[in-house]
Design a protein around this motif. Structure first.
Motif, PDB file in Angstrom:
ATOM      1  N   ARG A 171       0.832  -1.195   0.000  1.00 49.97           N
ATOM      2  CA  ARG A 171       0.000   0.000   0.000  1.00 49.97           C
ATOM      3  C   ARG A 171       0.872   1.253   0.000  1.00 49.97           C
ATOM      4  N   GLN A 172       1.902   1.253   0.844  1.00 51.61           N
ATOM      5  CA  GLN A 172       2.803   2.399   0.909  1.00 51.61           C
ATOM      6  C   GLN A 172       3.560   2.583  -0.402  1.00 51.61           C
ATOM      7  N   ASP A 173       3.979   1.470  -1.014  1.00 53.00           N
ATOM      8  CA  ASP A 173       4.663   1.555  -2.310  1.00 53.00           C
ATOM      9  C   ASP A 173       3.738   2.152  -3.372  1.00 53.00           C
ATOM     10  N   MET A 174       2.464   1.712  -3.362  1.00 49.51           N
ATOM     11  CA  MET A 174       1.515   2.184  -4.362  1.00 49.51           C
ATOM     12  C   MET A 174       1.163   3.658  -4.155  1.00 49.51           C
ATOM     13  N   GLN A 175       1.203   4.128  -2.909  1.00 47.98           N
ATOM     14  CA  GLN A 175       0.969   5.550  -2.661  1.00 47.98           C
ATOM     15  C   GLN A 175       2.004   6.386  -3.410  1.00 47.98           C
ATOM     16  N   GLN A 176       3.266   5.992  -3.299  1.00 50.15           N
ATOM     17  CA  GLN A 176       4.334   6.708  -4.002  1.00 50.15           C
ATOM     18  C   GLN A 176       4.188   6.567  -5.506  1.00 50.15           C
ATOM     19  N   GLU A 177       3.757   5.379  -5.944  1.00 51.36           N
ATOM     20  CA  GLU A 177       3.571   5.125  -7.372  1.00 51.36           C
ATOM     21  C   GLU A 177       2.484   6.042  -7.947  1.00 51.36           C
ATOM     22  N   LEU A 178       1.391   6.188  -7.209  1.00 58.55           N
ATOM     23  CA  LEU A 178       0.292   7.028  -7.686  1.00 58.55           C
ATOM     24  C   LEU A 178       0.712   8.494  -7.790  1.00 58.55           C
ATOM     25  N   ILE A 179       1.469   8.967  -6.803  1.00 53.55           N
ATOM     26  CA  ILE A 179       1.950  10.350  -6.844  1.00 53.55           C
ATOM     27  C   ILE A 179       2.832  10.561  -8.074  1.00 53.55           C
ATOM     28  N   LYS A 180       3.707   9.588  -8.349  1.00 52.36           N
ATOM     29  CA  LYS A 180       4.605   9.677  -9.517  1.00 52.36           C
ATOM     30  C   LYS A 180       3.798   9.703 -10.817  1.00 52.36           C
ATOM     31  N   ILE A 181       2.814   8.808 -10.923  1.00 48.42           N
ATOM     32  CA  ILE A 181       1.992   8.737 -12.131  1.00 48.42           C
ATOM     33  C   ILE A 181       1.228  10.040 -12.338  1.00 48.42           C
ATOM     34  N   LYS A 182       0.651  10.567 -11.254  1.00 53.04           N
ATOM     35  CA  LYS A 182      -0.115  11.811 -11.345  1.00 53.04           C
ATOM     36  C   LYS A 182       0.781  12.944 -11.837  1.00 53.04           C
ATOM     37  N   ASN A 183       2.005  13.041 -11.296  1.00 55.56           N
ATOM     38  CA  ASN A 183       2.919  14.113 -11.685  1.00 55.56           C
ATOM     39  C   ASN A 183       3.360  13.976 -13.138  1.00 55.56           C
ATOM     40  N   GLU A 184       3.575  12.728 -13.573  1.00 50.08           N
ATOM     41  CA  GLU A 184       4.016  12.512 -14.956  1.00 50.08           C
ATOM     42  C   GLU A 184       2.901  12.796 -15.949  1.00 50.08           C
ATOM     43  N   LEU A 185       1.658  12.448 -15.592  1.00 53.33           N
ATOM     44  CA  LEU A 185       0.547  12.636 -16.513  1.00 53.33           C
ATOM     45  C   LEU A 185       0.025  14.069 -16.506  1.00 53.33           C
ATOM     46  N   GLY A 186       0.149  14.752 -15.360  1.00 51.80           N
ATOM     47  CA  GLY A 186      -0.359  16.106 -15.257  1.00 51.80           C
ATOM     48  C   GLY A 186      -1.871  16.189 -15.338  1.00 51.80           C
ATOM     49  N   ILE A 187      -2.562  15.191 -14.751  1.00 47.47           N
ATOM     50  CA  ILE A 187      -4.024  15.208 -14.751  1.00 47.47           C
ATOM     51  C   ILE A 187      -4.533  15.314 -13.315  1.00 47.47           C
ATOM     52  N   THR A 188      -5.832  15.528 -13.185  1.00 48.45           N
ATOM     53  CA  THR A 188      -6.452  15.671 -11.876  1.00 48.45           C
ATOM     54  C   THR A 188      -6.786  14.299 -11.306  1.00 48.45           C
ATOM     55  N   PHE A 189      -6.379  14.058 -10.064  1.00 54.91           N
ATOM     56  CA  PHE A 189      -6.725  12.828  -9.359  1.00 54.91           C
ATOM     57  C   PHE A 189      -7.720  13.166  -8.253  1.00 54.91           C
ATOM     58  N   ILE A 190      -8.821  12.423  -8.190  1.00 57.98           N
ATOM     59  CA  ILE A 190      -9.766  12.529  -7.070  1.00 57.98           C
ATOM     60  C   ILE A 190      -9.811  11.162  -6.408  1.00 57.98           C
ATOM     61  N   PHE A 191      -9.373  11.120  -5.176  1.00 55.96           N
ATOM     62  CA  PHE A 191      -9.080   9.870  -4.475  1.00 55.96           C
ATOM     63  C   PHE A 191     -10.016   9.748  -3.270  1.00 55.96           C
ATOM     64  N   VAL A 192     -10.651   8.599  -3.120  1.00 51.18           N
ATOM     65  CA  VAL A 192     -11.543   8.359  -1.981  1.00 51.18           C
ATOM     66  C   VAL A 192     -10.888   7.381  -1.020  1.00 51.18           C
ATOM     67  N   THR A 193     -10.876   7.730   0.259  1.00 48.72           N
ATOM     68  CA  THR A 193     -10.334   6.831   1.274  1.00 48.72           C
ATOM     69  C   THR A 193     -10.930   7.175   2.636  1.00 48.72           C
ATOM     70  N   HIS A 194     -10.869   6.207   3.554  1.00 43.94           N
ATOM     71  CA  HIS A 194     -11.188   6.501   4.957  1.00 43.94           C
ATOM     72  C   HIS A 194      -9.916   6.420   5.789  1.00 43.94           C
ATOM     73  N   ASP A 195      -8.762   6.246   5.116  1.00 45.08           N
ATOM     74  CA  ASP A 195      -7.471   6.102   5.780  1.00 45.08           C
ATOM     75  C   ASP A 195      -6.810   7.474   5.904  1.00 45.08           C
TER      76      ASP A 195
END
Length: 357
Positions: A171-195
């Motif tokens: 989960r922690q690895d994927m958090q960093q992965e998502l941030i990297k992907i978002k920055n590379e793509l330059g698109i809007t991310f809307i993320f739902v969590t209770h964490d």
């Protein structure tokens, strides 16, 4: 916030007579990573489904780049969704899964192959196009679901608790992965969590929700350090939340003891909620703090010790890098700037969540 790409205007939604969203309005900026955070049933997934076109509000509008898309079907929106259950087709290869949406759009074979290679490189799964999803780990399946979404070049990517099924390290690895992907793509991310930790780690802005209402919007630092009500303070991290009285500006009385603070603008002798984070509790010699107490329990948490201290009839939660064992008598001190004063809740949605719920 950069220029808004998405405007949610006065959304209301009820199911079986129960109001899930109550006049909810949000502006979301282009290239933002926004997290909708709150307990189960607070309305965050319903909000995401309305944005994605999988649900229609009873009232209100969804405005995308200045156009009303409230009644537009999901396939007509420049918005893609990644769900917690990845919904990969088990009878298709990884490449076929990623290409599915592009084939529906009748893209050329060469275009599709280029997109598959690009998407797999972006999610660090080059060479996996001929594998089958069921042969992959949960984290790899998660990345395939993201790859399938991003090849359609959405301007907004919706992620509905996509990391919920993963173990902590992955989960922690994927958090960093998502941030990297978002920055590379330059698109809007809307993320739902209770964490809460996930939200604090990943977001540009957090929208804290409860009972269909927005409780606070702000950066992770703002949300954590300056909660606007007891619900937010309790939901974001651990807190000591105590009843207090403000005799005057910059002075709060807690459990019969005066504590200097930095807050102003309260009525004389107004009843307030006081929030003190465990890491802001300082240990001194007995008699040298604002009140004296006795340590009742201690847990080692890796980077600090978590202790409970009985003082003035209240059991305080405190963190320290120094161990104070049960039975130790100490003085407690809190710097004025680390004491957060808030008005009492005006609705049930602002009440502190009961820990056993």
């Amino acid at each position: 916030m950069e220029q808004a790409i998405l405007n949610l205007q006065h959304l209301t939604k009820s199911f079986d007579g129960k109001k899930i969203l109550d006049d909810l309005s949000i502006d979301i900026g282009r290239n933002e990573f926004v997290t909708l955070l709150g307990p189960s049933g607070c309305g965050k997934t319903t909000t995401l489904r309305i944005i994605g076109g999988f649900a229609t509000p009873d009232e209100g509008k969804v405005i995308f780049e200045g156009k009303d898309i409230t009644n537009l079907s999901p396939d007509k929106r420049h918005i893609n969704t990644v769900f917690q259950k990845y919904s990969l087709f088990s009878h298709m290869s990884v490449g076929e899964n990623i290409a599915f949406g592009l084939k529906l759009k009748k893209k050329s074979k060469s275009y599709i192959q280029d997109k598959i290679r690009y998407a797999l490189k972006l999610v660090d799964l080059e060479g996996f196009e001929d594998r089958h999803p069921m042969s992959l780990s949960g984290g790899q399946q998660q990345r395939i679901a993201i790859a399938r979404a991003i090849v359609n070049e959405p301007e907004v990517l919706l992620l509905d608790e996509p990391l919920g099924a993963l173990d902590l390290k992955l989960r922690q690895d994927m958090q960093q992965e998502l941030i990297k992907i978002k920055n590379e793509l330059g698109i809007t991310f809307i993320f739902v969590t209770h964490d809460q930790e996930e939200a604090l780690t990943m977001s540009d802005r957090i929208i804290v929700m409860n009972q269909g209402l927005i409780q606070q919007v702000g950066t992770p630092v703002d949300i954590y350090n300056e909660p606007q009500n007891a619900f937010v303070a309790d939901f974001i991290g651990e807190s000591n939340i105590i009843d207090g009285v403000m005799p005057k500006d910059c002075l709060v009385e807690i459990l019969g003891c005066p504590f200097p603070c930095v807050d102003t603008g309260f009525a004389p002798n107004e009843n307030v909620d006081v929030v003190i984070r465990p890491e802001d509790m300082e240990f001194l010699e007995k008699g040298k703090g604002m009140m004296d107490g006795v340590v009742t329990s201690i847990l080692f948490k890796g980077v600090h010790y978590e202790m409970k201290v009985q003082a003035n009839g209240y059991e305080w939660l405190a963190h320290s890098t120094i161990a104070y064992h049960p039975g130790t008598e100490i003085g407690l001190y809190v710097k004025p700037e680390n004491i957060q004063i808030m008005h009492k809740p005006v609705s049930a949605a602002q009440e502190v969540i009961k820990k056993n719920e």
